[in-house]
Design an enzyme around this catalytic site. Sequence first.
Site, PDB file in Angstrom:
ATOM      1  CB  SER A 142     -91.151 -38.975  54.481  1.00  0.00           C
ATOM      2  OG  SER A 142     -92.185 -38.429  53.782  1.00  0.00           O
ATOM      3  CE1 TYR A 155     -93.578 -37.142  58.698  1.00  0.00           C
ATOM      4  CE2 TYR A 155     -93.225 -36.083  56.612  1.00  0.00           C
ATOM      5  CZ  TYR A 155     -93.793 -37.171  57.316  1.00  0.00           C
ATOM      6  OH  TYR A 155     -93.664 -38.450  56.780  1.00  0.00           O
TER       7      TYR A 155
END
Length: 250
Positions: A142, A155
């Site tokens: 990400s 995350y």
Amino acid sequence: MSISGKTILYTGAAGGLGLATTVAFLDRGATVVAVDNNAEKIAALEAAVPSAARSRLKVLRSNLGDLAAFRSDIEAMAKSVGGYDVVINNAAIYPAKPFEQFTVEEHQAVQRVNVDAGIVAVQVALPSMRAKQWGRIINVSSVTFYGGWALLSPYVASKAALVGLTRAWAREFGEYGVTVNAIAPGAFPTDAEKIHPDPEGYTRFVLERQAVKRRGSPLDIANALAFLASDEAGFITGQTLNVDGGWVMH
């Protein structure tokens, strides 16, 4: 960039960017073992697949939070489809709140789905890849890995772990003809953006940071994944490809 005839194990294949990229892989002649556990999203995926490709879509409802059950599910499917040529570790959860409010157990739950399930997927797929002397593993990281995101620490840590595993696996598996790479998507308009209270303001935030002044589309991700899964990418390994419109540059 042919992936025709390849069997792809794809976690999180029915949600977010997964649905459109799964359909794109099927359109290119691949068989996709689509792992998801959201009945509504699975139904939407099945409805989106053209009738000519439906026999090559193998839906596997599995809870990645239960690693033992997940292993059993994908092992059974591997026997049915003859092993996996490509693994795409895409599934993720992304709870958002201040760091000090997360319990250790909540951190571990994110790690289990976002990272540990990917480890299980690779452990199951690797023997067949070694036997064929060919394989592709792609971890979906990400843009958040590069910093600048508050409230998402579990995350972000999980996406960083995938980059580390990408490099370690690439070094170890190369002698078997297996490449391992990651992609780091930028900000794409998916359900994940619903955590932002001001969608229009968030879009402005994204476009200000991108060099390309449009929002990304699922096809941008599908093209990157298809390339890394192809024979043409056989001399690329251990790399992280940023698919983000020029947000992050090195």
